[in-house]
Design an enzyme around this catalytic site. Structure first.
Site, PDB file in Angstrom:
ATOM      1  N   ASP A   1     145.637   3.243 -10.476  1.00 49.46           N
ATOM      2  CA  ASP A   1     145.357   4.005  -9.662  1.00 49.46           C
ATOM      3  C   ASP A   1     145.315   3.939  -8.236  1.00 49.46           C
ATOM      4  O   ASP A   1     145.557   3.090  -7.803  1.00 49.46           O
ATOM      5  CB  ASP A   1     144.121   4.970 -10.500  1.00 49.46           C
ATOM      6  CG  ASP A   1     143.328   6.545  -9.985  1.00 49.46           C
ATOM      7  OD1 ASP A   1     144.730   7.026  -9.394  1.00 49.46           O
ATOM      8  OD2 ASP A   1     142.299   6.351  -9.886  1.00 49.46           O
ATOM      9  N   HIS A   2     145.010   5.068  -7.570  1.00 46.70           N
ATOM     10  CA  HIS A   2     145.681   4.839  -5.865  1.00 46.70           C
ATOM     11  C   HIS A   2     145.006   4.137  -5.523  1.00 46.70           C
ATOM     12  O   HIS A   2     144.406   2.776  -4.862  1.00 46.70           O
ATOM     13  CB  HIS A   2     143.838   5.704  -5.813  1.00 46.70           C
ATOM     14  CG  HIS A   2     143.839   6.977  -5.547  1.00 46.70           C
ATOM     15  ND1 HIS A   2     144.446   8.265  -4.873  1.00 46.70           N
ATOM     16  CD2 HIS A   2     142.940   8.197  -7.142  1.00 46.70           C
ATOM     17  CE1 HIS A   2     144.358   9.723  -5.769  1.00 46.70           C
ATOM     18  NE2 HIS A   2     143.641   9.302  -6.967  1.00 46.70           N
TER      19      HIS A   2
ATOM     20  N   ASP B   1     149.301   5.775  -2.543  1.00 46.69           N
ATOM     21  CA  ASP B   1     148.970   7.630  -2.872  1.00 46.69           C
ATOM     22  C   ASP B   1     148.730   6.840  -0.772  1.00 46.69           C
ATOM     23  O   ASP B   1     148.111   5.700  -0.320  1.00 46.69           O
ATOM     24  CB  ASP B   1     147.603   6.906  -2.737  1.00 46.69           C
ATOM     25  CG  ASP B   1     146.281   8.710  -2.058  1.00 46.69           C
ATOM     26  OD1 ASP B   1     147.292   9.064  -1.453  1.00 46.69           O
ATOM     27  OD2 ASP B   1     145.299   8.644  -2.787  1.00 46.69           O
TER      28      ASP B   1
ATOM     29  N   GLY C   1     140.844  14.382  -9.821  1.00 46.23           N
ATOM     30  CA  GLY C   1     139.177  14.735 -10.332  1.00 46.23           C
ATOM     31  C   GLY C   1     138.949  15.657 -10.949  1.00 46.23           C
ATOM     32  O   GLY C   1     138.000  16.523 -11.233  1.00 46.23           O
ATOM     33  N   GLY C   2     139.192  14.908 -11.917  1.00 43.12           N
ATOM     34  CA  GLY C   2     138.920  15.655 -13.867  1.00 43.12           C
ATOM     35  C   GLY C   2     137.510  15.541 -14.348  1.00 43.12           C
ATOM     36  O   GLY C   2     136.503  15.675 -15.546  1.00 43.12           O
ATOM     37  N   SER C   3     136.359  14.968 -13.814  1.00 44.63           N
ATOM     38  CA  SER C   3     134.497  14.611 -14.075  1.00 44.63           C
ATOM     39  C   SER C   3     133.991  15.883 -13.556  1.00 44.63           C
ATOM     40  O   SER C   3     133.944  16.286 -11.666  1.00 44.63           O
ATOM     41  CB  SER C   3     134.193  13.646 -13.593  1.00 44.63           C
ATOM     42  OG  SER C   3     134.500  12.768 -14.115  1.00 44.63           O
TER      43      SER C   3
ATOM     44  N   ASN D   1     143.071  13.298 -14.326  1.00 45.54           N
ATOM     45  CA  ASN D   1     142.503  11.847 -14.381  1.00 45.54           C
ATOM     46  C   ASN D   1     140.668  12.561 -15.087  1.00 45.54           C
ATOM     47  O   ASN D   1     140.302  12.714 -13.788  1.00 45.54           O
ATOM     48  CB  ASN D   1     142.547  11.578 -12.792  1.00 45.54           C
ATOM     49  CG  ASN D   1     144.098  10.492 -12.576  1.00 45.54           C
ATOM     50  OD1 ASN D   1     144.925  11.101 -12.787  1.00 45.54           O
ATOM     51  ND2 ASN D   1     144.035   9.456 -12.039  1.00 45.54           N
TER      52      ASN D   1
ATOM     53  N   GLY E   1     137.813   9.747 -13.958  1.00 44.35           N
ATOM     54  CA  GLY E   1     136.563   8.389 -13.273  1.00 44.35           C
ATOM     55  C   GLY E   1     135.117   8.148 -13.878  1.00 44.35           C
ATOM     56  O   GLY E   1     134.278   8.009 -14.103  1.00 44.35           O
ATOM     57  N   THR E   2     134.667   9.587 -12.481  1.00 46.71           N
ATOM     58  CA  THR E   2     133.676   9.567 -12.409  1.00 46.71           C
ATOM     59  C   THR E   2     132.622   9.521 -13.322  1.00 46.71           C
ATOM     60  O   THR E   2     131.727   9.304 -14.198  1.00 46.71           O
ATOM     61  CB  THR E   2     133.361  10.332 -11.202  1.00 46.71           C
ATOM     62  OG1 THR E   2     133.905  10.594  -9.741  1.00 46.71           O
ATOM     63  CG2 THR E   2     131.282  10.308 -11.153  1.00 46.71           C
TER      64      THR E   2
END
Length: 287
Positions: free
Chosen positions: A83-84, A105, A210-212, A231, A233-234
């Site tokens: 990731d990033h 990124d 930013g899918g959370s 994505n 993650g959080t």
């Protein structure tokens, strides 16, 4: 089954009209929960070590753990995706260790420098059959205080997206359309028209970061317009891991601390299964 390239699963998603989840993880228990969720739903999965996890576990440890789990679930297509990352040397190390996909990124750089860095990564990755994701525009954090006009100025511009894809030869493009990293303080407003515009002019696989915390109905609409990778993650880091550990810590310290890891796996699997259902990738390994 050995690990597969990310573009392999995303091209199938493009044709099938669904998206594949890319799940970050903070520890080994979370990796196991992700794999269990994907296996339970018979879904392809992208397991995506973030830089902060590799700082603790190491790049090679991350890939070896994921490789080992693929042998337990041979029926599932699994991608190990960095990731990033803006550090070219770290990206090279991950490729050398066996990652099948990487994200460079350069979104914080001026456009020309972003192109230059991305081309450098694509050149190296192509020697090893590794797919590459890059980012254009700026996907901020939820704490950033951005007014509407400034926010739109940071969104991915469709014509520039086409130029970027042609100039770099990337396999996937992360676009800024209104999502943010972390949990949201209010409902995010996705620019669906912008997604459709970008999809209309390029067949490059499109990624939503930013899918959370994005509502399920917004995910489904974004997928219908051309998003093929999302994505998360959080939500796994906090809801699936930290909150579980905090709730069980007092009990586990007086008994068996392995109870914590077990519950982390269960909660992570629950989150992953729900996302897979929303993204539409459940059952796709049977096709």
């Amino acid at each position: 089954m050995s690990l597969v390239r990310m573009d392999y699963v995303l091209k199938k998603a493009q044709k099938g009209g669904y998206a594949v989840g890319a799940f970050n993880f903070p520890d080994l228990s979370s990796i196991q929960g992700i794999m269990q969720g994907a296996a339970a739903k018979n879904s392809p999965v992208i397991i995506s070590p973030p830089v902060f996890t590799m700082d603790e576990m190491g790049e090679e440890m991350c890939i070896r753990c994921i490789e080992t789990l693929t042998h337990e679930y041979p029926e599932i297509d699994v991608v190990c995706h960095l990731d990033h990352c803006s550090d070219f040397e770290r990206i090279k190390r991950c490729i050398d260790y066996g990652f099948t996909s990487v994200m460079v990124d350069g979104s914080a750089l001026p456009y020309d420098q972003n192109v230059e860095l991305t081309c450098k990564v694509v050149d190296y990755a192509s020697r090893f059959g590794v797919s590459v994701e890059a980012e254009l525009g700026h996907i901020g954090g939820v704490e950033e205080d951005i007014v509407v006009d400034e926010r739109k100025a940071l969104f991915t511009q469709p014509k520039q997206a086409l130029e970027f894809v042609k100039a770099t030869g990337i396999d996937a493009l992360a676009i800024a359309v209104g999502t943010a990293h972390g949990f949201y303080k209010q409902k995010p407003k996705l620019d669906f028209e912008r997604i459709a515009e970008i999809r209309a002019i390029t067949d490059c696989c499109l990624v939503l970061h930013g899918g959370s915390g994005v509502p399920d109905e917004d995910f489904k609409k974004a997928i219908s317009l051309g998003i093929t990778k999302i994505n998360v993650g959080t939500e796994l880091k906090i809801t699936g891991n930290f909150d579980v550990q905090k709730a069980l810590f007092a009990e586990a310290t007086h008994g068996d601390v392995r109870k914590i890891q077990h519950q982390v796996r269960i909660k992570t699997q629950e989150i992953v299964e729900h996302k897979i259902d929303v993204f539409g990738s459940a059952g796709k390994m049977a096709q």
